[in-house]
Design an enzyme around this catalytic site. Structure first.
Site, PDB file in Angstrom:
ATOM      1  N   LYS A  90      -4.907   1.250   8.621  1.00  0.00           N
ATOM      2  CA  LYS A  90      -6.066   0.656   9.245  1.00  0.00           C
ATOM      3  C   LYS A  90      -6.102  -0.839   8.978  1.00  0.00           C
ATOM      4  CE  LYS A  90      -8.307   0.285   5.732  1.00  0.00           C
ATOM      5  NZ  LYS A  90      -7.229  -0.121   4.908  1.00  0.00           N
ATOM      6  N   SER A 140      13.157  -0.950   6.134  1.00  0.00           N
ATOM      7  CA  SER A 140      12.650  -2.267   5.796  1.00  0.00           C
ATOM      8  C   SER A 140      13.413  -3.273   6.649  1.00  0.00           C
ATOM      9  CB  SER A 140      12.888  -2.536   4.310  1.00  0.00           C
ATOM     10  OG  SER A 140      12.569  -3.880   3.996  1.00  0.00           O
ATOM     11  N   ARG A 169       2.230   1.440  -3.781  1.00  0.00           N
ATOM     12  CA  ARG A 169       1.264   1.760  -4.849  1.00  0.00           C
ATOM     13  C   ARG A 169       0.575   3.105  -4.628  1.00  0.00           C
ATOM     14  NH1 ARG A 169      -3.155  -0.651  -4.970  1.00  0.00           N
ATOM     15  NH2 ARG A 169      -2.984  -1.896  -3.076  1.00  0.00           N
ATOM     16  N   ARG A 170       0.223   3.406  -3.366  1.00  0.00           N
ATOM     17  CA  ARG A 170      -0.628   4.581  -3.166  1.00  0.00           C
ATOM     18  C   ARG A 170      -0.042   5.660  -2.246  1.00  0.00           C
ATOM     19  NH1 ARG A 170      -5.792   4.439  -5.018  1.00  0.00           N
ATOM     20  NH2 ARG A 170      -5.296   6.651  -5.064  1.00  0.00           N
ATOM     21  N   ILE A 181       0.839  -1.215   0.000  1.00  0.00           N
ATOM     22  CA  ILE A 181       0.000   0.000   0.000  1.00  0.00           C
ATOM     23  C   ILE A 181       0.872   1.264   0.000  1.00  0.00           C
ATOM     24  CG2 ILE A 181      -0.303   0.036   2.526  1.00  0.00           C
ATOM     25  CD1 ILE A 181      -2.901   1.059  -0.130  1.00  0.00           C
ATOM     26  N   ALA A 182       2.033   1.186   0.639  1.00  0.00           N
ATOM     27  CA  ALA A 182       2.959   2.326   0.629  1.00  0.00           C
ATOM     28  C   ALA A 182       3.505   2.537  -0.780  1.00  0.00           C
ATOM     29  CB  ALA A 182       4.103   2.072   1.603  1.00  0.00           C
TER      30      ALA A 182
HETATM   31  N1  LIG Z   1      -5.382   2.353   2.979  1.00  0.00           N
HETATM   32  C1  LIG Z   1      -5.558   1.403   2.068  1.00  0.00           C
HETATM   33  O1  LIG Z   1      -6.141   1.590   1.017  1.00  0.00           O
HETATM   34  C2  LIG Z   1      -5.033   0.047   2.331  1.00  0.00           C
HETATM   35  C3  LIG Z   1      -5.064  -0.891   1.319  1.00  0.00           C
HETATM   36  C4  LIG Z   1      -4.495  -2.106   1.557  1.00  0.00           C
HETATM   37  C5  LIG Z   1      -3.957  -2.382   2.812  1.00  0.00           C
HETATM   38  N2  LIG Z   1      -4.008  -1.459   3.780  1.00  0.00           N
HETATM   39  C6  LIG Z   1      -3.467  -1.723   5.124  1.00  0.00           C
HETATM   40  O2  LIG Z   1      -2.069  -1.462   5.092  1.00  0.00           O
HETATM   41  C7  LIG Z   1      -1.389  -2.402   5.901  1.00  0.00           C
HETATM   42  C8  LIG Z   1      -0.371  -3.125   5.035  1.00  0.00           C
HETATM   43  O3  LIG Z   1      -1.055  -3.847   4.030  1.00  0.00           O
HETATM   44  P1  LIG Z   1      -0.310  -4.332   2.697  1.00  0.00           P
HETATM   45  O4  LIG Z   1      -1.291  -5.158   1.970  1.00  0.00           O
HETATM   46  O5  LIG Z   1       0.323  -3.205   2.011  1.00  0.00           O
HETATM   47  O6  LIG Z   1       0.781  -5.298   3.363  1.00  0.00           O
HETATM   48  P2  LIG Z   1       2.143  -5.897   2.796  1.00  0.00           P
HETATM   49  O7  LIG Z   1       2.362  -5.572   1.380  1.00  0.00           O
HETATM   50  O8  LIG Z   1       2.147  -7.323   3.231  1.00  0.00           O
HETATM   51  O9  LIG Z   1       3.223  -5.072   3.612  1.00  0.00           O
HETATM   52  C9  LIG Z   1       3.424  -5.148   4.964  1.00  0.00           C
HETATM   53  C10 LIG Z   1       4.901  -4.806   5.219  1.00  0.00           C
HETATM   54  O10 LIG Z   1       5.149  -5.020   6.583  1.00  0.00           O
HETATM   55  C11 LIG Z   1       6.486  -5.460   6.763  1.00  0.00           C
HETATM   56  N3  LIG Z   1       6.472  -6.624   7.663  1.00  0.00           N
HETATM   57  C12 LIG Z   1       7.066  -6.695   8.873  1.00  0.00           C
HETATM   58  N4  LIG Z   1       6.863  -7.869   9.454  1.00  0.00           N
HETATM   59  C13 LIG Z   1       6.132  -8.597   8.603  1.00  0.00           C
HETATM   60  C14 LIG Z   1       5.624  -9.911   8.644  1.00  0.00           C
HETATM   61  N5  LIG Z   1       5.806 -10.708   9.708  1.00  0.00           N
HETATM   62  N6  LIG Z   1       4.912 -10.348   7.595  1.00  0.00           N
HETATM   63  C15 LIG Z   1       4.693  -9.541   6.529  1.00  0.00           C
HETATM   64  N7  LIG Z   1       5.160  -8.281   6.435  1.00  0.00           N
HETATM   65  C16 LIG Z   1       5.880  -7.812   7.458  1.00  0.00           C
HETATM   66  C17 LIG Z   1       7.058  -5.772   5.392  1.00  0.00           C
HETATM   67  O11 LIG Z   1       7.942  -4.705   5.084  1.00  0.00           O
HETATM   68  P3  LIG Z   1       9.550  -4.905   4.966  1.00  0.00           P
HETATM   69  O12 LIG Z   1       9.739  -6.239   4.265  1.00  0.00           O
HETATM   70  O13 LIG Z   1       9.961  -3.754   4.180  1.00  0.00           O
HETATM   71  O14 LIG Z   1      10.086  -4.923   6.363  1.00  0.00           O
HETATM   72  C18 LIG Z   1       5.868  -5.726   4.460  1.00  0.00           C
HETATM   73  O15 LIG Z   1       6.187  -5.214   3.220  1.00  0.00           O
HETATM   74  C19 LIG Z   1      -2.473  -3.298   6.512  1.00  0.00           C
HETATM   75  O16 LIG Z   1      -2.847  -2.792   7.769  1.00  0.00           O
HETATM   76  C20 LIG Z   1      -3.631  -3.161   5.539  1.00  0.00           C
HETATM   77  O17 LIG Z   1      -4.893  -3.371   6.133  1.00  0.00           O
HETATM   78  C21 LIG Z   1      -4.504  -0.253   3.554  1.00  0.00           C
END
Ligand SMILES: NC(=O)c1ccc[n+]([C@@H]2O[C@H](COP(=O)([O-])OP(=O)(O)OC[C@H]3O[C@@H](n4cnc5c(N)ncnc54)[C@H](OP(=O)(O)O)[C@@H]3O)[C@@H](O)[C@H]2O)c1
Length: 320
Positions: free
Chosen positions: A99, A39, A20-21, A17-18
């Site tokens: 969130k 990271s 893309r948006r 999400i960081a």
């Molecule tokens: N506002 C919106 O529109 C929106 C949309 C989708 C999601 N979200 C929210 O944003 C948050 C992240 O969602 P996402 O889909 O972007 O997640 P994601 O791509 O899985 O990213 C989460 C990041 O957290 C870090 N991380 C640290 N410990 C981890 C672990 N044990 N397992 C997985 N990742 C870990 C990783 O970063 P590093 O590898 O760099 O350390 C990973 O890239 C969630 O709370 C989600 O509900 C918001």
């Protein structure tokens, strides 16, 4: 000396999400400057800083040590939000967190108490609230275009692959319609009923729905899940007509929303202005800190939402 006019932000985690948006949107927001991105691996941090700027760091705690970071953006998985919020607040950093902010009400209460004690801003990144389309809908409703609102309905379905659901997925999806219900019916909602789908090939609890009531007697019927086709919208049904908005939550920046209003005198489709809700929320976060606007409404909103989510989850669990 006048206050600096850009809030210096450090990012904890190179999340999808960081990428893309939020980070492309922060680059468009003059009130923020990205000064560090961390990271778990330095290579991933560098891949992000090459495109979004700031210092690449290995390990989230390194961001918290830096004097050139005023605030952090936390896009970690929900289970890690409160832990890193508490650490950031203890290091004197304001927090904008993805969130759903917390996975339990006690965790949300603990973090809110810490934010209030520290005098720092804690804000949940409900970016969709910052799209001007919802303000326009609220204006039309306040002007009586559909009469007295009796029912709010909302659906958010994100199709995922079977097996792709994490334990925290359902609250992530449910958060949108539940927060939207508060926007239109007010914060004092009660849970009249809730249901959750049992674990399936998709994963744990892939879908659910909730029935809420407002003090005026209006109802909200909300449906959410990941085994449905895509749907992201809401409707309001009043004594004189009804309106419906599609793509209400995951709205692309260049999308022209179309508001459908149906009344006895006829049906209208009203185009609304495209907007940049991620850029807007980053601006609101920075403006609130830089111009010393009140912080409490943001923590109140976190608690109200966490209470409602907990009550929905408890009611729904009883149906399993
Ligand atoms: N506002 C919106 O529109 C929106 C949309 C989708 C999601 N979200 C929210 O944003 C948050 C992240 O969602 P996402 O889909 O972007 O997640 P994601 O791509 O899985 O990213 C989460 C990041 O957290 C870090 N991380 C640290 N410990 C981890 C672990 N044990 N397992 C997985 N990742 C870990 C990783 O970063 P590093 O590898 O760099 O350390 C990973 O890239 C969630 O709370 C989600 O509900 C918001």
């Amino acid at each position: 000396m006048s206050a600096p006019r850009a809030l210096r932000i450090g990012v904890l985690g190179c999340a999808d999400i960081a990428d893309r948006r939020m980070l492309p949107s922060m680059l468009r927001q003059p009130l923020v400057e990205i000064t560090a991105i961390a990271s778990r691996t330095i290579e991933k941090a560098r891949y992000f800083t090459d495109r979004f700027g700031g210092a690449p760091l290995a390990g989230y705690e390194r961001v918290l040590e830096r004097p050139d970071v005023d605030a952090v953006y936390i896009p970690l998985p929900p289970e890690l939000h409160v832990e890193w919020t508490l650490r950031a607040l203890a290091a004197g950093k304001h927090v904008l967190c993805e969130k759903p902010f917390a996975t339990s009400l006690p965790d949300a209460e603990k973090a809110v108490a810490a934010a209030r004690e520290s005098g720092l801003l804690l804000m949940e990144s409900f970016m969709f609230l910052h799209h001007s389309q919802h303000a326009r809908v609220r204006e039309l409703v306040a002007d009586g275009v559909i009469g007295e609102v009796q029912l709010f309905t909302s659906e958010f379905g994100i199709p995922l692959r079977p097996g792709g659901v994490r334990a925290s997925t359902l609250p992530e999806v449910a958060a949108y319609p539940v927060r939207a219900a508060q926007l239109f019916l007010g914060p004092d909602l009660r849970v009249a009923g809730a249901q959750v789908r049992p674990d399936s090939a998709y994963g744990p609890q892939p879908a659910g729905s909730a029935l809420l009531t407002s003090p005026s007697g209006a109802a909200a019927h909300l449906t959410y899940g990941v085994e449905h086709s895509y749907l992201s919208g809401y409707g309001l049904w009043g004594s004189e007509g009804r309106l419906r908005l599609e793509r209400a939550f995951s709205t692309p920046d260049d999308f022209t929303p179309l508001l459908r209003v149906e009344r006895a005198i006829g049906t209208e489709e009203i185009p609304l202005a495209p907007d940049h809700h991620f850029t807007n929320i980053a601006g609101t976060f920075a403006h609130t800190i830089l111009d010393q606007e009140p912080f409490t409404p943001h923590t109140e909103a976190i608690l109200t939402h966490a209470h409602l989510m907990e009550s929905i989850a408890t009611t729904a669990a009883a149906t399993l």
